[in-house]
Enzyme design. Structure first.
Site, PDB file in Angstrom:
ATOM      1  N   LYS A  22       4.431  20.321  -6.823  1.00  0.00           N
ATOM      2  CA  LYS A  22       3.147  19.659  -6.543  1.00  0.00           C
ATOM      3  C   LYS A  22       3.296  18.723  -5.347  1.00  0.00           C
ATOM      4  O   LYS A  22       2.481  18.740  -4.425  1.00  0.00           O
ATOM      5  CB  LYS A  22       2.696  18.858  -7.774  1.00  0.00           C
ATOM      6  CG  LYS A  22       1.575  17.883  -7.493  1.00  0.00           C
ATOM      7  CD  LYS A  22       1.190  17.077  -8.705  1.00  0.00           C
ATOM      8  CE  LYS A  22       1.978  15.809  -8.925  1.00  0.00           C
ATOM      9  NZ  LYS A  22       1.668  14.693  -7.997  1.00  0.00           N
ATOM     10  N   ASN A  23       4.361  17.921  -5.355  1.00  0.00           N
ATOM     11  CA  ASN A  23       4.485  16.901  -4.314  1.00  0.00           C
ATOM     12  C   ASN A  23       4.855  17.481  -2.950  1.00  0.00           C
ATOM     13  O   ASN A  23       4.691  16.811  -1.931  1.00  0.00           O
ATOM     14  CB  ASN A  23       5.504  15.826  -4.724  1.00  0.00           C
ATOM     15  CG  ASN A  23       4.924  14.881  -5.764  1.00  0.00           C
ATOM     16  OD1 ASN A  23       3.753  14.995  -6.123  1.00  0.00           O
ATOM     17  ND2 ASN A  23       5.740  13.954  -6.245  1.00  0.00           N
ATOM     18  N   CYS A 118      -4.205   2.367  -9.048  1.00  0.00           N
ATOM     19  CA  CYS A 118      -3.191   3.177  -9.698  1.00  0.00           C
ATOM     20  C   CYS A 118      -2.484   2.324 -10.733  1.00  0.00           C
ATOM     21  O   CYS A 118      -2.153   1.175 -10.469  1.00  0.00           O
ATOM     22  CB  CYS A 118      -2.202   3.649  -8.648  1.00  0.00           C
ATOM     23  SG  CYS A 118      -0.918   4.633  -9.352  1.00  0.00           S
ATOM     24  N   ARG A 123       0.429   0.046  -4.808  1.00  0.00           N
ATOM     25  CA  ARG A 123       0.502   1.204  -3.904  1.00  0.00           C
ATOM     26  C   ARG A 123      -0.416   1.084  -2.681  1.00  0.00           C
ATOM     27  O   ARG A 123      -1.337   1.869  -2.491  1.00  0.00           O
ATOM     28  CB  ARG A 123       0.231   2.503  -4.673  1.00  0.00           C
ATOM     29  CG  ARG A 123       1.245   2.723  -5.772  1.00  0.00           C
ATOM     30  CD  ARG A 123       1.032   4.005  -6.493  1.00  0.00           C
ATOM     31  NE  ARG A 123       1.673   5.141  -5.849  1.00  0.00           N
ATOM     32  CZ  ARG A 123       1.680   6.365  -6.371  1.00  0.00           C
ATOM     33  NH1 ARG A 123       1.093   6.594  -7.511  1.00  0.00           N
ATOM     34  NH2 ARG A 123       2.281   7.351  -5.754  1.00  0.00           N
ATOM     35  N   ASP A 307      10.289   9.333 -10.477  1.00  0.00           N
ATOM     36  CA  ASP A 307       9.468  10.286 -11.234  1.00  0.00           C
ATOM     37  C   ASP A 307      10.177  10.862 -12.457  1.00  0.00           C
ATOM     38  O   ASP A 307       9.570  11.621 -13.211  1.00  0.00           O
ATOM     39  CB  ASP A 307       8.998  11.427 -10.315  1.00  0.00           C
ATOM     40  CG  ASP A 307       7.872  10.995  -9.395  1.00  0.00           C
ATOM     41  OD1 ASP A 307       7.370   9.873  -9.563  1.00  0.00           O
ATOM     42  OD2 ASP A 307       7.502  11.785  -8.506  1.00  0.00           O
ATOM     43  N   ARG A 399      -2.534  16.815 -14.332  1.00  0.00           N
ATOM     44  CA  ARG A 399      -2.462  16.574 -12.882  1.00  0.00           C
ATOM     45  C   ARG A 399      -1.208  17.196 -12.288  1.00  0.00           C
ATOM     46  O   ARG A 399      -1.195  17.564 -11.119  1.00  0.00           O
ATOM     47  CB  ARG A 399      -2.411  15.061 -12.606  1.00  0.00           C
ATOM     48  CG  ARG A 399      -3.744  14.373 -12.617  1.00  0.00           C
ATOM     49  CD  ARG A 399      -3.585  12.950 -12.119  1.00  0.00           C
ATOM     50  NE  ARG A 399      -2.702  12.932 -10.960  1.00  0.00           N
ATOM     51  CZ  ARG A 399      -1.772  12.015 -10.708  1.00  0.00           C
ATOM     52  NH1 ARG A 399      -1.607  11.008 -11.522  1.00  0.00           N
ATOM     53  NH2 ARG A 399      -1.023  12.093  -9.638  1.00  0.00           N
TER      54      ARG A 399
HETATM   55  C1  UD1 Z   1       5.375   9.750  -3.705  1.00  0.00           C
HETATM   56  C2  UD1 Z   1       5.198  10.738  -4.833  1.00  0.00           C
HETATM   57  C3  UD1 Z   1       5.390  10.056  -6.186  1.00  0.00           C
HETATM   58  C4  UD1 Z   1       6.730   9.328  -6.226  1.00  0.00           C
HETATM   59  C5  UD1 Z   1       6.879   8.406  -5.013  1.00  0.00           C
HETATM   60  C6  UD1 Z   1       8.265   7.781  -4.931  1.00  0.00           C
HETATM   61  C7  UD1 Z   1       3.628  12.358  -3.980  1.00  0.00           C
HETATM   62  C8  UD1 Z   1       2.258  12.909  -4.021  1.00  0.00           C
HETATM   63  N1  UD1 Z   1       3.870  11.299  -4.767  1.00  0.00           N
HETATM   64  O1  UD1 Z   1       4.348   8.768  -3.830  1.00  0.00           O
HETATM   65  O2  UD1 Z   1       5.337  11.050  -7.193  1.00  0.00           O
HETATM   66  O3  UD1 Z   1       6.803   8.550  -7.405  1.00  0.00           O
HETATM   67  O4  UD1 Z   1       6.667   9.142  -3.796  1.00  0.00           O
HETATM   68  O5  UD1 Z   1       9.238   8.761  -4.899  1.00  0.00           O
HETATM   69  O6  UD1 Z   1       4.493  12.863  -3.293  1.00  0.00           O
HETATM   70  N2  UD1 Z   1       4.379   1.394  -0.243  1.00  0.00           N
HETATM   71  C9  UD1 Z   1       3.861   0.326   0.486  1.00  0.00           C
HETATM   72  N3  UD1 Z   1       3.031   0.595   1.523  1.00  0.00           N
HETATM   73  C10 UD1 Z   1       2.678   1.872   1.897  1.00  0.00           C
HETATM   74  C11 UD1 Z   1       3.230   2.954   1.153  1.00  0.00           C
HETATM   75  C12 UD1 Z   1       4.067   2.689   0.087  1.00  0.00           C
HETATM   76  O7  UD1 Z   1       4.146  -0.833   0.186  1.00  0.00           O
HETATM   77  O8  UD1 Z   1       1.914   2.040   2.858  1.00  0.00           O
HETATM   78  C13 UD1 Z   1       5.278   1.123  -1.392  1.00  0.00           C
HETATM   79  C14 UD1 Z   1       4.707   1.640  -2.713  1.00  0.00           C
HETATM   80  O9  UD1 Z   1       3.816   0.724  -3.287  1.00  0.00           O
HETATM   81  C15 UD1 Z   1       5.957   1.852  -3.532  1.00  0.00           C
HETATM   82  C16 UD1 Z   1       6.995   2.286  -2.481  1.00  0.00           C
HETATM   83  O10 UD1 Z   1       6.461   1.876  -1.212  1.00  0.00           O
HETATM   84  O11 UD1 Z   1       6.376   0.653  -4.129  1.00  0.00           O
HETATM   85  C17 UD1 Z   1       7.271   3.763  -2.441  1.00  0.00           C
HETATM   86  O12 UD1 Z   1       6.049   4.463  -2.383  1.00  0.00           O
HETATM   87  P1  UD1 Z   1       5.908   5.884  -1.662  1.00  0.00           P
HETATM   88  O13 UD1 Z   1       7.266   6.424  -1.410  1.00  0.00           O
HETATM   89  O14 UD1 Z   1       4.985   5.727  -0.491  1.00  0.00           O
HETATM   90  O15 UD1 Z   1       5.193   6.729  -2.785  1.00  0.00           O
HETATM   91  P2  UD1 Z   1       4.036   7.789  -2.615  1.00  0.00           P
HETATM   92  O16 UD1 Z   1       4.191   8.533  -1.333  1.00  0.00           O
HETATM   93  O17 UD1 Z   1       2.731   7.148  -2.926  1.00  0.00           O
END
Ligand code: UD1
Length: 420
Positions: A22-23, A118, A123, A307, A399
């Site tokens: 999915k991811n 969320c 996030r 995850d 999901r």
């Molecule tokens: C993706 C995965 C999710 C997984 C996560 C971490 C998908 C669709 N989802 O989520 O399943 O749990 O990676 O491996 O692929 N952050 C910020 N600012 C930003 C972006 C992120 O502060 O602009 C923080 C987030 O709040 C979090 C950390 O960075 O604490 C990591 O998040 P991120 O790696 O971006 O997760 P996702 O891409 O949302």
């Protein structure tokens, strides 16, 4: 609303075929907005996030055909492009925010709703937006929407992420692939799903290099040509079934996986007491000895994935002794704890750390799913519990897990899906 009734106590035995990731599918499908022609994906999982994304891609003017049986998705560009991603879709799927990057790169404009709240943490999307600004985008966030333009197109730049983000790394790869000049990303995420995005784009004519030092170099190209591409297997789904085998003291053959992507999780499972026999694109897992308590800290890949944290917590409840889980990625990802405790688990939380004291048997209870991985941890707990557990709000599960109860029932589980 639907719920699951799970009669626990059955040892699982048999084969599970793993679906596409999915991811990996989400950013790869979103990158199809960069194309002028038809793109063709195989091994796309039939999960709710994919259907939500298909709606979003349609709203953005593309034609989409999903052969659910064959898991083949075709997306074509009929030049009816739109640049507006509404809240009604974005509130249910955070990854939707990635459409900002291809819309800006291809058309120089986008209006995209901020993703919805969320349960596992704030996030924010600041890392995506700051990096897109460095590529030349002008961005204004107001009234819950991101308004972005790139009147002169996007241009390559050096981007050093202050912290590692999967989504922000994907945003910049997608934005930079057609940008003028070279983009260098430091402190990039290098999850297998990101490498799959890079492999897909390179197969279509992009020029992207990466290394294990978290550096990605993207030389902008003029256009991408369409190919057929097969999405990688879902490593989190595979690892979830591996835990299902251990927690029920069963034995499963888990098929259509990429064992390379599972190494970090296999290492932990082996230390806990699993016997894992690895074949070309499958593995067999069962208990080798009495399971031992463990300590894990969630980290970006190649570290232990956040995850899988909830699933390992369910397993820890069944292991005598104290296991410790440190959640370092998300600030509020222990929502499953209170539900596991309703089933008799002994878990203490101190900030980002959970200490789980294993007990003999969980008991059945009525519990509630709160997010995707938390939900599946309750399924795992219920499989090992005595009696029948009711899991409410299972739309979270749908999901990200394709045919979960069907796959488990084929291995001897007793799970029924019922309407309220
Ligand atoms: C993706 C995965 C999710 C997984 C996560 C971490 C998908 C669709 N989802 O989520 O399943 O749990 O990676 O491996 O692929 N952050 C910020 N600012 C930003 C972006 C992120 O502060 O602009 C923080 C987030 O709040 C979090 C950390 O960075 O604490 C990591 O998040 P991120 O790696 O971006 O997760 P996702 O891409 O949302």
């Amino acid at each position: 609303m639907q719920k699951l009734l799970i009669k626990g106590g059955k040892k699982l035995s048999g084969e599970v075929v793993i679906s596409g990731s999915k991811n990996a599918s989400l950013p790869i499908i979103i990158s199809s907005l960069l194309f002028d022609d038809l793109v063709h994906f195989e091994n796309v999982p039939k999960v709710r996030d994919i259907f939500t994304l298909i709606n979003l891609i349609k709203v953005l003017g593309r034609e989409v055909e999903f052969n659910e049986e064959k898991e083949i998705l075709k997306i074509s560009n009929k030049n009816k492009n739109k640049y507006f991603a509404p809240y009604s879709i974005m509130r249910t799927m955070r990854a939707g925010v990635l459409v900002l990057a291809p819309l800006l790169a291809k058309f120089g404009k986008a209006r995209v709703s901020l993703p919805g709240g969320c349960s596992i943490g704030a996030r924010p999307v600041n890392l995506h937006l700051e990096a897109l600004k460095k590529l030349g985008a002008k961005i204004n966030v107001k009234n819950g929407y991101i308004d972005a333009i790139a009147p002169k197109g996007l241009s390559g730049s050096n981007i050093k992420f202050p912290s590692i983000s999967v989504g922000a790394t994907e945003s910049i790869i997608i934005a930079a692939v057609l940008a003028k000049g070279i983009t260098k990303i430091s402190n990039a995420a290098i999850e297998p799903e990101i490498i799959d995005l890079i492999n897909f784009l390179n197969k279509c004519g992009a020029d992207i290099e990466y290394n294990s030092q978290r550096k990605i170099i993207i030389k902008g190209v003029k256009f991408l040509y369409p190919v057929r591409y097969r999405i990688i297997p879902d490593r989190i789904e595979a690892a979830t079934y591996a835990v299902a085998a251990l927690i029920t003291n069963g034995k499963l053959l888990i098929k259509k996986v990429n064992n390379e992507h599972l190494k970090n999780i296999f290492n932990v499972l082996k230390k806990i007491g699993a016997n894992i026999k690895i074949f070309k694109d499958s593995f067999v897992i069962f208990r080798k000895r009495k399971l031992k308590p463990f300590k894990i800290i969630t980290k970006p890949y190649p570290g232990f994935p956040t995850d899988m944290q909830a699933q390992f917590m369910a397993l820890a409840t069944q292991i005598k002794g104290s296991s410790v889980i440190n959640e370092e990625i998300f600030e509020n990802r222990f929502l499953h704890v209170s539900e596991l405790m309703r089933m008799g688990a002994d878990i203490k939380i101190k900030k980002q750390k959970a200490v789980i004291n294993g007990i003999k048997n969980l008991n059945s209870a009525e519990v509630m799913a709160t997010d995707l991985r938390a939900s599946v941890s309750l399924v795992l707990a219920a499989l090992s519990a005595t009696g029948t557990t009711t899991i409410n709000r299972i739309y979270h599960l749908d999901r990200g897990y394709s045919k979960l109860e069907k796959k488990l029932n084929l291995c001897g589980a007793n799970i029924k899906r019922v309407n309220d």
